[in-house]
Design an enzyme around this catalytic site. Structure first.
Site: not given
Ligand code: GLN
Ligand code: ZN
Length: 755
Positions: A17, A695
């Site tokens: 996947l 981030h």
């Protein structure tokens, strides 16, 4: 008595996947190829579950990225900034990962697991609209009657957050009455498609909830069960005891309840008995631990199931939660000693355990005598193994005295000694440890693994990198330097590979978020340190500069949190063993002249038990193990710690009790609020609130960083304040790291001049 599970790993045996999704992202393959690969994986899973004897098989537990994102799309909760994206699939991935002009949804931890979900954004104007495509298609393609799995409406709303610009105090749960018709319509569609049962996951009900939330849960399930045309409803709860929510759910007309009977949730057994059971309803009993990798104690599980039989109309067997949180199949571990492999049950093995238990309850123990025998032999072998019990380690833990968990002097005295030794200015600048993991570093690691690079050449490459990281920091004018952690693949795995008692896997991938998978190490036995782990790197870095270089270690709580932990002794005991091993490393670093040593505990907050009742005991051992790690050094050695990814409000006292000389914390996104919280809690030591949200690649300006510092100085004295980013820099690139650290140093100089 039937066997079932709530969900199964999505990635496929070889992470097919991940490959399919990433290849779609890169443009190498098209949407049809991705969707066909996903469908193929789902059909394989279905066959695997059926062949393993799982009688009631879930559907819609699959996801291309995340099940909360799937749910948001299913109910039409699409943020305004993503609505322009016309293509379904591209919009889905835009919400997950962002685009050039639209930020992604925020990501956060799924309860106390290491799985991250995307946080839906809701506002007073959110209008829900059902898009049942995914659950209906996945139900139809199965070619058998499956049990569709959905995130329940209460958990969905409780985990959502107010959209940007929502009025202060807006709570998504207020939208319940608007959301329920969506779920009602979906239940109708699923029934029309032939579904007999539907599973609504409500793990939020195992956390402490005020009466208003319990009342909302009652309203939700009264309303849904009053729908005329619908499948039977199974409300699934897991991760902790159901507590006050048990009578609430039991009092509704839903046909089934799934409960966790492992770990702290084992108390569900007595709670259920005390409540007189759930007569007339179906109970799905999670008796096989869905979050850890040890084989089950089958006789104990059978006895729990035996007790439960009298407490519900029917009882079915399951894992405690979705098998998403464990690796897929232990038989893929070809390097593992077969004797050891027998101790572990990954997802595929758990299916066998569950169907064995169901068979044992239906046909009697004789019918599973062979399995019981193998299970008993394996558990006995584990209990007797010399890997598991090492007397010297145990003796050392027993000999720990309380004074071993206390620094020699109180903070004020240490502070003086450290300031004399380090001679730092006010507002000292530093970083959290890692520097960018460049492509050439990753290449060197791959080359070492493949044998293309010798160990010596690899070491040399790491030294080169350390030299350049130190030079960068010197040029930037930072005060306390780091070596940059180039030699570490991962902050837990790096230590796990060097400590006795830890075991690494080759295929033990577990989804962390989206297409990111991690391989948590397994703590199999008593932990000890055969030799120093980091000293040569730290001393090499220190040899290159007159500025102090911080030693860098991962703390005991985080070592446990990001590993599979043994289930045959209290976590406190395992943590104490890890702490003693790390204590030796701290001592060796100090003896080698390293004046500041950072022991990271980013996972301390996230492992906090979900229910208040378990928290004091957890925090006690967490703090004790940190102190045991760090208290062996003299006053002149400065101990740092670091935490991130969390709200720290619940753990302020623990932070104080850890008694680190300096703590660096994530703070940029909350505009330094933590500094005020610490000051109100009378935190006595030094703190470095992060001034850069790492981030994002965005470079904060000098003014922005200076403003953060002035805010922090509003509640904390300059002499006890440090300046640093929110977290390590390994995911960032050099351009933004250089630019931001230059701004950080410049801002600090401005603000120092104002003092
Ligand atoms: N020292 C680690 C680093 O800088 C800390 C990482 C973390 O807090 N998650 O990468
Ligand atoms: Zn961090």
């Amino acid at each position: 008595m039937a066997a079932t599970v709530y969900g199964f790993p999505r990635q496929g045996v070889n992470r097919e996947l991940k490959k399919a999704v990433e290849s779609y992202w890169s443009g190498a393959t098209d949407a049809d190829t991705l969707l066909a690969a996903a469908r193929e994986l789902r059909l394989q899973r279905l066959a695997q579950l059926r062949d393993a004897g799982i009688a009631e098989i879930p559907s819609n537990d699959f996801s291309l990225y995340d099940h909360m994102l799937d749910t948001a799309i299913m109910v039409g909760a699409i943020p305004a900034r993503h609505q322009a994206e016309a293509d379904r699939l591209d919009r889905y991935f835009a919400m997950a990962r962002g685009t050039a002009d639209a930020a992604p949804l925020e990501m956060t931890k799924w309860f106390d697991t290491n799985y991250h979900y995307l946080v839906p954004e809701l506002g007073p104007g959110t209008e829900f609209r059902l898009d049942a495509t995914k659950p209906l298609e996945e139900f139809a393609e199965a070619g058998m009657v499956t049990r569709p799995v959905l995130v329940g409406p209460v958990t969905f709303l409780l985990l959502a957050k107010p959209e940007p610009g929502a009025p202060a105090g807006f709570e998504p749960l207020r939208l319940l009455d608007r959301l329920l018709p969506c779920y009602a319509e979906l239940l109708q569609d699923l029934r029309a498609a032939g579904a007999e049962w539907v599973q609504l996951d409500e793990p939020a009900l195992v956390t402490d909830q005020p009466p208003a939330v319990l009342a909302a849960a009652k309203r939700a399930y009264d309303a849904l069960s009053a729908e005329r045309s619908r499948p039977k409803i199974l409300v699934a709860t897991y991760f902790d005891r159901l507590g006050d929510a048990l009578p609430v759910l039991a009092g509704t007309a839903v046909e089934g309840l799934a409960m966790d009977f492992t770990g702290p949730a084992a108390a569900n057994l007595t709670d259920l008995a005390a409540a007189g059971g759930i007569p007339g309803k179906r109970l799905v009993a999670g008796v096989v631990d869905g979050r850890n990798i040890w084989i089950a104690d089958l006789p104990a599980a059978l006895s729990t199931l035996g007790t439960l039989l009298g407490l519900a109309q029917t009882v079915d067997v399951s894992a405690s939660c979705s098998l998403l949180h464990v690796p897929i199949d232990v038989t893929l571990e070809r390097d593992l000693d077969p004797q050891l492999a027998g101790w572990f049950a990954f997802a595929a093995q758990k299916l066998q355990e569950i169907s064995t238990l169901a068979k044992g309850l239906t046909d009697g123990r004789d019918a599973i005598a062979g399995q019981l025998q193998v299970n008993a032999a394996r558990r006995a072998a584990r209990a007797a193994s010399p890997i598991v019990r090492v007397d010297a380690v145990r003796a050392r833990v027993t000999a720990v005295r309380d004074t071993d968990r206390h620094r020699a002097s109180p903070y004020d005295k240490r502070r003086q000694a450290q300031h004399e030794r380090l001679a730092l200015p006010d507002l000292p600048t530093t970083t959290i440890g890692s520097f960018p993991q460049t492509a050439s570093l990753r290449k060197a690691r791959a080359a070492l693994r493949s044998g293309a690079l010798t160990a010596e050449a690899y070491d040399q490459a790491m030294r080169e990198e350390i030299r350049s990281v130190v030079a960068e920091q010197e040029a930037l004018g930072l005060d306390v330097l780091v070596h940059g952690e180039p030699e570490r693949n991962d902050m837990v795995q790096y230590f796990a590979e060097q400590l006795n008692g830890f075991l690494a896997t080759t295929h033990g991938w577990v989804q962390s978020y989206g297409t990111r998978y991690v391989r948590p190490p397994i703590i199999v036995g008593d932990v000890s340190r055969p030799e120093p782990m980091t000293v040569r790197w730290s001393t090499y870095a220190q040899s290159l500069t007159r500025k102090p270089v911080k030693g860098m270690l991962t703390g005991p709580v985080t070592m446990l949190a990001w590993s599979f932990v043994r289930d045959d002794q209290p976590h406190a005991d395992t943590a104490a063993q890890v702490a003693l091993a790390l204590r030796d490393e701290v001592a060796d670093l100090a003896a080698a002249g390293i004046a500041a040593i950072q022991v990271d505990e980013p996972a301390l907050r996230e492992t906090l038990p979900l229910r208040q009742a378990g928290r004091a005991a957890y925090l006690a051992w967490a703090v004790e193990s940190f102190r045991l790690t760090t208290s062996g050094v003299d006053d002149r050695t400065q101990i740092h710690t670091h935490m991130c990814y969390a709200e720290f409000g619940d753990v302020l006292q623990a932070i104080i009790d850890m008694d680190a000389d300096v703590i660096s914390l994530e703070a940029a996104r909350s505009n330094m609020a933590i500094v005020d919280d610490l000051s109100r809690a009378s935190y006595p030591n030094e703190v470095g609130p992060g001034v850069w949200d790492i981030h994002s690649p965005r470079v904060p300006s000098v003014d922005e960083i200076a403003a953060h510092l002035r805010t922090a100085l509003g509640s904390f004295p300059a002499g006890r304040l440090w300046v640093n980013p929110d977290c390590g820099l390994k995911t960032r690139g050099y351009p933004e790291v250089r630019a931001t650290l230059a701004n950080l140093v410049a801002a600090t100089r401005h603000v120092r001049a104002e003092l």
